[in-house]
Design an enzyme around this catalytic site. Structure first.
Site, PDB file in Angstrom:
ATOM      1  CB  VAL A  62      85.763   8.148  55.329  1.00 35.72           C
ATOM      2  CG1 VAL A  62      85.274   7.712  53.972  1.00 35.72           C
ATOM      3  CG2 VAL A  62      85.289   7.210  56.406  1.00 35.72           C
ATOM      4  CB  CYS A  63      89.654  10.175  51.769  1.00 36.01           C
ATOM      5  SG  CYS A  63      90.767   8.851  51.276  1.00 36.01           S
ATOM      6  NE  ARG A  64      89.151   9.548  44.221  1.00 36.27           N
ATOM      7  CZ  ARG A  64      89.553   8.545  43.451  1.00 36.27           C
ATOM      8  NH1 ARG A  64      88.704   7.681  42.963  1.00 36.27           N
ATOM      9  NH2 ARG A  64      90.830   8.401  43.165  1.00 36.27           N
ATOM     10  CG  MET A  90      83.354   7.944  50.526  1.00 35.34           C
ATOM     11  SD  MET A  90      82.204   7.182  51.700  1.00 35.34           S
ATOM     12  CE  MET A  90      80.648   7.372  50.807  1.00 35.34           C
TER      13      MET A  90
END
Length: 98
Positions: A62-64, A90
């Site tokens: 996961v990242c932004r 996210m």
């Protein structure tokens, strides 16, 4: 590269599934809110910390927004890890954060 939606991850979390999630955002980004029980390994440190990851497990990355996690997913995959990129990162996450 395998991918999963944020909604699919949220449903798995709500079902009580034990997921191994790696958040590759920077520490200050993670401090603003993260999926519960994730491991934070910033993208720039993946190559130095991947030895901490169990190759027998499957990880969701996961990242932004999905870009950095896509790069991390490709990198880890090329080193024999089982990884899935969470699409939208996210920004797409609507579940609980801590």
């Amino acid at each position: 590269m395998r991918e999963i939606t944020a909604k699919e991850v949220e449903l798995l979390v709500n079902e009580g599934k034990e997921l191994d999630i790696i958040d590759v955002r920077e520490v200050d980004e993670v401090a603003t809110g993260k999926i519960p029980n994730v491991v934070n390994i910033p993208l720039g440190l993946i190559e130095f910390r991947m030895h901490e990851l169990d190759k027998s497990k499957e990880f969701i990355v996961v990242c932004r927004s999905g870009g950095r996690s896509g790069r991390a997913t490709q990198y880890l995959e090329s080193h024999g890890y089982k990884v899935i990129n969470m699409q939208g990162g996210m920004l797409a996450w609507e579940g609980k954060t801590e």
